[in-house]
Design an enzyme around this catalytic site. Structure first.
Site, PDB file in Angstrom:
ATOM      1  N   ASP A  90       0.780  -1.132   0.076  1.00 27.84           N
ATOM      2  CA  ASP A  90       0.104  -0.059  -0.032  1.00 27.84           C
ATOM      3  C   ASP A  90       0.926   1.284   0.032  1.00 27.84           C
ATOM      4  O   ASP A  90       1.656   1.274   1.086  1.00 27.84           O
ATOM      5  CB  ASP A  90      -0.861  -0.005   1.273  1.00 27.84           C
ATOM      6  CG  ASP A  90      -1.933   0.981   1.295  1.00 27.84           C
ATOM      7  OD1 ASP A  90      -2.311   1.456   0.331  1.00 27.84           O
ATOM      8  OD2 ASP A  90      -2.440   1.303   2.522  1.00 27.84           O
ATOM      9  N   HIS A  96      -7.845  10.057   3.503  1.00 26.89           N
ATOM     10  CA  HIS A  96      -7.147   9.018   4.640  1.00 26.89           C
ATOM     11  C   HIS A  96      -7.276   9.636   5.861  1.00 26.89           C
ATOM     12  O   HIS A  96      -7.813  10.736   6.077  1.00 26.89           O
ATOM     13  CB  HIS A  96      -5.741   8.734   4.572  1.00 26.89           C
ATOM     14  CG  HIS A  96      -5.379   8.019   3.215  1.00 26.89           C
ATOM     15  ND1 HIS A  96      -4.749   8.701   2.022  1.00 26.89           N
ATOM     16  CD2 HIS A  96      -5.502   6.831   2.893  1.00 26.89           C
ATOM     17  CE1 HIS A  96      -4.674   7.888   1.184  1.00 26.89           C
ATOM     18  NE2 HIS A  96      -4.867   6.736   1.678  1.00 26.89           N
ATOM     19  N   GLY A  97      -7.858   8.577   6.750  1.00 26.22           N
ATOM     20  CA  GLY A  97      -8.018   8.901   8.342  1.00 26.22           C
ATOM     21  C   GLY A  97      -9.338   8.988   8.728  1.00 26.22           C
ATOM     22  O   GLY A  97     -10.272   8.630   7.841  1.00 26.22           O
ATOM     23  N   HIS A 136      -9.003   4.987  -2.632  1.00 27.23           N
ATOM     24  CA  HIS A 136      -8.381   4.948  -1.334  1.00 27.23           C
ATOM     25  C   HIS A 136      -9.475   5.743  -0.201  1.00 27.23           C
ATOM     26  O   HIS A 136     -10.369   6.385  -0.727  1.00 27.23           O
ATOM     27  CB  HIS A 136      -6.978   5.527  -1.301  1.00 27.23           C
ATOM     28  CG  HIS A 136      -5.930   4.721  -1.795  1.00 27.23           C
ATOM     29  ND1 HIS A 136      -4.825   4.159  -1.214  1.00 27.23           N
ATOM     30  CD2 HIS A 136      -5.758   4.198  -3.217  1.00 27.23           C
ATOM     31  CE1 HIS A 136      -4.167   3.357  -2.067  1.00 27.23           C
ATOM     32  NE2 HIS A 136      -4.717   3.334  -2.931  1.00 27.23           N
ATOM     33  N   GLY A 137      -9.020   5.679   1.191  1.00 32.37           N
ATOM     34  CA  GLY A 137      -9.452   6.668   2.095  1.00 32.37           C
ATOM     35  C   GLY A 137     -10.939   6.295   1.973  1.00 32.37           C
ATOM     36  O   GLY A 137     -11.804   7.404   2.139  1.00 32.37           O
ATOM     37  N   ASN A 194     -10.180   0.570  -0.415  1.00 32.18           N
ATOM     38  CA  ASN A 194      -9.231   0.453   0.694  1.00 32.18           C
ATOM     39  C   ASN A 194      -9.813   1.148   2.028  1.00 32.18           C
ATOM     40  O   ASN A 194     -10.691   1.967   2.027  1.00 32.18           O
ATOM     41  CB  ASN A 194      -8.137   1.494   0.343  1.00 32.18           C
ATOM     42  CG  ASN A 194      -7.181   0.764  -0.319  1.00 32.18           C
ATOM     43  OD1 ASN A 194      -7.603  -0.060  -1.279  1.00 32.18           O
ATOM     44  ND2 ASN A 194      -6.027   1.519  -0.770  1.00 32.18           N
ATOM     45  N   SER A 215      -9.190   2.816   8.472  1.00 33.02           N
ATOM     46  CA  SER A 215      -9.374   3.667   9.683  1.00 33.02           C
ATOM     47  C   SER A 215     -10.675   2.917  10.344  1.00 33.02           C
ATOM     48  O   SER A 215     -10.389   2.862  11.616  1.00 33.02           O
ATOM     49  CB  SER A 215      -9.733   4.843   9.375  1.00 33.02           C
ATOM     50  OG  SER A 215      -8.573   5.665   8.813  1.00 33.02           O
TER      51      SER A 215
HETATM   52  P1  13P Z   1      -9.013   4.927   5.393  1.00 34.47           P
HETATM   53  O1  13P Z   1      -8.084   5.835   6.140  1.00 34.47           O
HETATM   54  O2  13P Z   1     -10.395   5.738   4.903  1.00 34.47           O
HETATM   55  O3  13P Z   1      -9.255   3.686   6.022  1.00 34.47           O
HETATM   56  O4  13P Z   1      -8.366   4.714   4.012  1.00 34.47           O
HETATM   57  C1  13P Z   1      -7.343   3.498   3.989  1.00 34.47           C
HETATM   58  C2  13P Z   1      -6.124   3.682   2.535  1.00 34.47           C
HETATM   59  O5  13P Z   1      -6.656   4.093   1.910  1.00 34.47           O
HETATM   60  C3  13P Z   1      -5.170   2.528   2.807  1.00 34.47           C
HETATM   61  O6  13P Z   1      -4.422   2.768   1.611  1.00 34.47           O
HETATM   62  O1  G3H Z   2      -3.295   4.892   3.752  1.00 35.47           O
HETATM   63  C1  G3H Z   2      -3.027   4.566   4.681  1.00 35.47           C
HETATM   64  C2  G3H Z   2      -3.034   3.389   5.586  1.00 35.47           C
HETATM   65  O2  G3H Z   2      -4.392   3.536   6.196  1.00 35.47           O
HETATM   66  C3  G3H Z   2      -1.871   2.700   6.210  1.00 35.47           C
HETATM   67  O3  G3H Z   2      -1.543   3.414   7.296  1.00 35.47           O
HETATM   68  O4  G3H Z   2       0.895   4.140   7.059  1.00 35.47           O
HETATM   69  O5  G3H Z   2      -0.284   4.100   9.196  1.00 35.47           O
HETATM   70  O6  G3H Z   2       0.068   2.145   8.206  1.00 35.47           O
HETATM   71  P1  G3H Z   2      -0.355   3.351   7.929  1.00 35.47           P
HETATM   72 ZN    ZN Z   3      -4.416   4.683   0.834  1.00 30.99          ZN
END
Ligand code: 13P
Ligand code: G3H
Ligand code: ZN
Length: 320
Positions: A93, A189-190, A222-223, A265, A268
């Site tokens: 990832d 993300h997050g 993602h996210g 993906n 979180s």
């Molecule tokens: P979230 O933070 O929304 O779960 O997204 C995760 C992600 O995109 C990992 O690559």
């Molecule tokens: O996009 C990021 C993923 O949620 C992975 O998070 O880099 O803290 O392992 P991390």
């Molecule tokens: Zn991501």
């Protein structure tokens, strides 16, 4: 050199083809430890869903690359033992360099992401193409990214989105040879994706413009955590403090899964599920100090979350 094929893993090519044609998305769940891996495999075996096990650079540092390779191999055997063989992809990832991608491929990854989205367009093309040329020699699939998601990814953070420009996608895909493309259409993300009281929306109009330029090409989101408010409430009523955490509504992800979006993906939401369970057990049983007594419920809660995602959000149940 360890080939993923010897570990019983698959790359994402066939899975994506089926998912695009079938109108569902494959879950991509991040893992860093045994309980997360157990929850993912149990949930995906029980729902008969294919799965992408995601490892970030941070996870690799946390868990150790050698252990991760054996854990992925163990996951294949564990799924069989549970009674149903599901296709399992081991995916890097947010890889940020050719060296990291190479190192993962050499230790058994069947798929890698090269995230050149923070570079200029031409540098992104150059870096992504280099990774594709290396990965394809080993039949490893590659995800690229165009557009920038707001939020934090490992050490990289961006204050606001730069939506993917539909005009660029065809050129990017043709020149790099990538197998799938992550796009920025308003996810981030997050846990803090939207302002409280707002009406969170992802740009399905941009998605549909992108699909017109590259019909049937596998798209990645993602996210995509939804930040379940019941989990936030459990955390906050057991000593936590997560204010204003709001995510992507699940109905919007359901809609996106029916398009060429074939990988979603989610990390979180899993973190929230585990944290809620751990906080609750420890708040209710302050004398408890056996990790199995709080990590066990955390694992169960994570499994329930993933079963729900597969069945009701991504539509991947029964597709293994
Ligand atoms: P979230 O933070 O929304 O779960 O997204 C995760 C992600 O995109 C990992 O690559
Ligand atoms: O996009 C990021 C993923 O949620 C992975 O998070 O880099 O803290 O392992 P991390
Ligand atoms: Zn991501």
């Amino acid at each position: 050199m360890v080939s993923y094929k010897d570990l019983g893993l698959v790359n994402s090519r066939e899975l994506f083809k089926k998912a695009v044609n079938g109108g569902y998305a494959i879950p991509a769940y991040n893992f860093n430890n045994m309980e997360q891996l157990q929850a993912i495999i149990q949930a995906c075996v029980e729902t008969k869903s294919p799965v992408i096990l995601q490892v970030s650079a941070g996870a690799r540092k946390y868990a150790n690359q050698t252990l991760l390779r054996y854990m992925a191999e163990g996951a294949v055997a564990y799924a069989k033992e549970l009674g149903f063989e599901i296709p399992i992809v081991l995916h890097l990832d947010h890889g940020d360099s050719l060296d990291l991608c190479k190192s993962c491929i050499e230790t058994g990854f069947s798929s890698v992401m090269i995230d050149g989205s923070h570079h200029s367009y031409e540098d992104n093309v150059r870096l992504t193409k280099e990774v594709v040329e290396y990965a394809h020699k080993y039949d490893v699939t590659v995800e690229g990214e165009l557009g920038v998601l707001a939020g934090v990814e490992d050490e990289v953070s961006a204050d606001k989105h730069v939506f993917t420009q539909p005009d660029e996608v065809e050129d990017f895909v043709n020149r790099t040879g990538v197998d799938s493309l992550a796009i920025a259409i308003g996810t981030s993300h997050g846990a803090y994706k939207f302002k409280p009281g707002s009406d969170p929306k992802i740009r399905l109009d941009i998605l549909s413009e992108i699909e017109k330029r590259i019909p049937g090409f596998p798209i990645v989101l993602h996210g995509s955590s939804s930040v379940p408010q019941d989990l936030v409430a459990i955390i906050n009523s057991n000593g936590g403090k997560l204010d204003d955490a709001i995510g992507i509504p699940e109905e919007q992800l359901r809609l996106a899964s029916k398009s060429a979006v074939c990988k979603i993906n989610i990390d979180s939401d899993g973190r929230l599920a585990m944290t809620a369970a751990v906080r609750k057990v420890l708040a209710e049983n302050p004398g408890e100090f056996d990790p199995r007594k709080y990590l066990g419920p955390a694992r169960d809660s994570l499994k329930a979350l993933y079963m729900h995602k597969n069945s009701n959000v991504l539509g991947s149940s029964g597709k293994a």
